[in-house]
Design a protein around this motif. Sequence first.
Motif, mmCIF file in Angstrom:
data_model
loop_
_atom_site.group_PDB
_atom_site.id
_atom_site.type_symbol
_atom_site.label_atom_id
_atom_site.label_comp_id
_atom_site.label_asym_id
_atom_site.label_seq_id
_atom_site.Cartn_x
_atom_site.Cartn_y
_atom_site.Cartn_z
ATOM 1 N N ASP A 5 0.829 -1.324 0.035
ATOM 2 C CA ASP A 5 -0.082 -0.053 -0.119
ATOM 3 C C ASP A 5 0.972 1.236 -0.098
ATOM 4 O O ASP A 5 1.669 1.581 0.770
ATOM 5 C CB ASP A 5 -0.823 0.037 1.224
ATOM 6 N N THR A 6 0.885 1.988 -1.336
ATOM 7 C CA THR A 6 1.762 3.086 -1.404
ATOM 8 C C THR A 6 1.120 4.244 -0.935
ATOM 9 O O THR A 6 0.039 4.771 -1.537
ATOM 10 C CB THR A 6 2.210 3.060 -2.858
ATOM 11 N N GLN A 39 1.268 11.394 -3.252
ATOM 12 C CA GLN A 39 0.534 12.790 -3.717
ATOM 13 C C GLN A 39 1.106 13.045 -4.993
ATOM 14 O O GLN A 39 2.064 13.007 -5.329
ATOM 15 C CB GLN A 39 0.207 13.497 -2.959
ATOM 16 N N THR A 40 0.138 13.871 -5.585
ATOM 17 C CA THR A 40 0.560 14.763 -7.099
ATOM 18 C C THR A 40 1.718 15.490 -6.731
ATOM 19 O O THR A 40 2.823 15.784 -7.257
ATOM 20 C CB THR A 40 -0.726 15.377 -7.235
ATOM 21 N N ASP A 60 -3.045 15.529 5.151
ATOM 22 C CA ASP A 60 -3.615 14.088 5.236
ATOM 23 C C ASP A 60 -3.578 13.840 7.134
ATOM 24 O O ASP A 60 -2.824 14.535 7.571
ATOM 25 C CB ASP A 60 -2.672 12.833 4.798
ATOM 26 N N ARG A 86 -8.340 12.920 4.665
ATOM 27 C CA ARG A 86 -7.731 14.232 4.323
ATOM 28 C C ARG A 86 -8.178 14.911 5.550
ATOM 29 O O ARG A 86 -8.958 14.577 6.603
ATOM 30 C CB ARG A 86 -8.616 14.703 3.310
ATOM 31 N N ARG A 144 -9.213 12.956 -6.200
ATOM 32 C CA ARG A 144 -9.526 14.152 -5.433
ATOM 33 C C ARG A 144 -10.375 15.253 -5.922
ATOM 34 O O ARG A 144 -10.048 15.579 -6.977
ATOM 35 C CB ARG A 144 -8.095 14.870 -5.366
HETATM 36 O O1 PRX Z 1 -5.042 11.529 1.053
HETATM 37 C C1 PRX Z 1 -4.015 10.796 0.445
HETATM 38 C C2 PRX Z 1 -4.767 10.031 -0.522
HETATM 39 O O2 PRX Z 1 -4.703 10.804 -1.915
HETATM 40 C C3 PRX Z 1 -4.191 11.934 -1.648
HETATM 41 C C4 PRX Z 1 -3.284 12.280 -2.791
HETATM 42 O O3 PRX Z 1 -4.293 12.459 -4.041
HETATM 43 P P1 PRX Z 1 -3.526 12.730 -5.450
HETATM 44 O O4 PRX Z 1 -2.529 13.760 -5.586
HETATM 45 O O5 PRX Z 1 -4.654 12.548 -6.572
HETATM 46 O O6 PRX Z 1 -2.642 11.260 -5.551
HETATM 47 C C5 PRX Z 1 -3.189 10.136 -5.479
HETATM 48 C C6 PRX Z 1 -2.269 8.982 -5.822
HETATM 49 C C7 PRX Z 1 -0.779 9.305 -5.422
HETATM 50 C C8 PRX Z 1 -3.222 11.678 -0.360
HETATM 51 O O7 PRX Z 1 -3.205 13.127 0.203
HETATM 52 N N1 PRX Z 1 -3.797 8.630 -0.650
HETATM 53 C C9 PRX Z 1 -3.037 8.287 -1.561
HETATM 54 N N2 PRX Z 1 -2.354 7.157 -1.327
HETATM 55 C C10 PRX Z 1 -3.032 6.826 -0.236
HETATM 56 C C11 PRX Z 1 -3.802 7.770 0.111
HETATM 57 N N3 PRX Z 1 -4.464 7.641 1.222
HETATM 58 C C12 PRX Z 1 -4.258 6.549 2.136
HETATM 59 N N4 PRX Z 1 -3.559 5.504 1.654
HETATM 60 C C13 PRX Z 1 -2.852 5.559 0.648
HETATM 61 N N5 PRX Z 1 -1.752 4.518 0.007
#
Ligand code: PRX
Length: 642
Positions: A417-418, A421-422, A505, A520, A531
């Motif tokens: 589980d990675t 974020q963007t 987060d 979040r 998002r």
């Molecule tokens: O809240 C976290 C969630 O996705 C957000 C980032 O979204 P985005 O920039 O669209 O990128 C998504 C793909 C990397 C984060 O702030 N998030 C992402 N990965 C996880 C996660 N929440 C929980 N577990 C994860 N593995």
Amino acid sequence: METGLVDSLLREERVFRPQPQVVREANMGQAELKAAQTLARQDYRLFWEERAAEMDWFAKWDQVLDDSNPPFYKWFSGGKCNLVHNALDRHILTVNKNKLAVIWEGESGECRKYTYYELYREVCRLANALRGLGVQKGDRILIYLPPLPETVITMLAAAKIGAVQTLVFAGYSARSLRERIESCRPKIIVTADGFYRNGRVINLKSVVDEALFGEDADCAESVIVVHRAGVETDMVEPRDLRYEDLIRQESPQAPTEVMDAEDPLFLLYTSGATGKPKGLLHTHGGYMVGVHATYRWVMDVKPTDLYLCTADPGWITGHSYVVFGPLMAGTTVVLYEGHPLYPQADRLWAIVARYGVTILYTTPTLIRMLMRYGSQYPRKHDLSTLRLLGSVGEPIGPEPWVWFHKYIGRSECPLLDTWWQTETGMFMVSPLPISLLKPGSAGRPLPGVEVDVVDRHGNPAGHDKGGFVVIRKPWPAMARTLWNDDQGYRQAYWEKIPGVYFAGDVARKDEDGYFWFQGRADDVLNIGGHRIGPAEVEAALTAHKSVVEAAVIGVPDSIKGEAAKCFVVRAEGWNKDYDSEDELIMALKAHVKRELGPFVSIRAIAFREQLPHTKSGKILRRLLKAEETGAAPGDLSSLEEE
Ligand code: PRX
């Protein structure tokens, strides 16, 4: 946050040990991990410098990290490089030349394959064509395409000639597309006539025409149209060009632009809690180093792997870990155009079996959807080639984790589980294939990055106490700023808690240092890993003449993690246009889809006489959320409210 999920996260005590063979063969074994952690702790600049040295550069950097003007950090200043040289050019001088780079499957069943050499030639053709259209280093190219080989080719061609690309997910509306066009002023837009999604042909070019209508008509000099779905398309002369005609006469050789490490590579728009979408800017040097290293450690790629990631290239996962990361590593990538449940719930398993996929990286929402259909669908297919699984985008929760691990991974494949974020560009917190796994936890921060959980003053939150996720040190693939908005970048990420990057987060860390991400800390919605900014949905709603004011919150959803619920104050006279509340609700839901894009769906709309506000006039979404979910309104949200 669903209280049930929090309880279950707190109670989760199962652990899964890695298979001995996985440990023996891992790219990052125990000894390497220890050495990496030690070096990163002692001197993280040197640690990243060593990672940079694993890549090809045209000229070496003068300085690893320039931190003289925080938070505007620079990595590998003075270095000359191009990500595409590492993703493509260097492979054709090696045994990778005739290896498959991309296997593409259309939703309607067709398949196209490209070796690295074939991909290289296609990229060069398009690069020459773009240069022929006058595109220069720094010009923006907006890519509004579904997952097609041409999407990958355009991303690489744009980077190759030093243009700044911005992908807009093909599920966005004309209005959202226009907003992005107005922000980045692209010289070229690349799109398709249409594509297949869930058995339907989606007309894409007409959305571009709508977005460019009126005052922005002259913004993009050319619109390049890939012919994918045989949709009848109005070609506006001389603006619109057929992709196929454009590249036909072009030479399959083209020089790769020499870029400064800090030159922009792409802009990617994402949603915040307030206002318009933010364009995060990523650069060539640091991004390629961070993505390359983390992809190899986490996905543990071997030369024989076949890698499938279900993310659309239009999101950050698609950028870093569908296109750039895998190609830099010389991996074969399987790219699927359509809906994962079309024509039925085993499409993904059929794809895995057909090509012999070895690594599958997907989202909790898709896992929960597939889980609902039961294990009889995966059982129909030979999934024995799978050796590693990944998850991203939202908290996965223990039950979907265990289902995925057991029924898809035969209880053998590591399930990673990675969290990232963007903004981070690369994996930040993730287990490695050699790690002990706890279902529902993203494990520990990767070597070279320092992620922590803190209270609102920035003090460590302590074991098992919820707090804000922050990053204490710069990392190479970090976004450098917001497009045309340095101040906004500073405010959104670096001023909430001074001296650290504020991720937005909430998480807790257990006694082993494992992270349990909970959602979040701000009002941003995460619907199925996408998002969505509440302010954007609210603005779409208030643009409707029957709406005076609107507030949007996320409520728990058993499949998508979260769903949007809207509270609406109606305009007087609304009932002259609509016969019933139900009719107005249907009209508003359709209106939001039209305004923002078909992928934005609203679950419920409730009507109110008025909405709660702060003294300064901001809508108090937290209060509505507390009413709706029974959660305490204050605690972790106080930071945002201050
Ligand atoms: O809240 C976290 C969630 O996705 C957000 C980032 O979204 P985005 O920039 O669209 O990128 C998504 C793909 C990397 C984060 O702030 N998030 C992402 N990965 C996880 C996660 N929440 C929980 N577990 C994860 N593995």
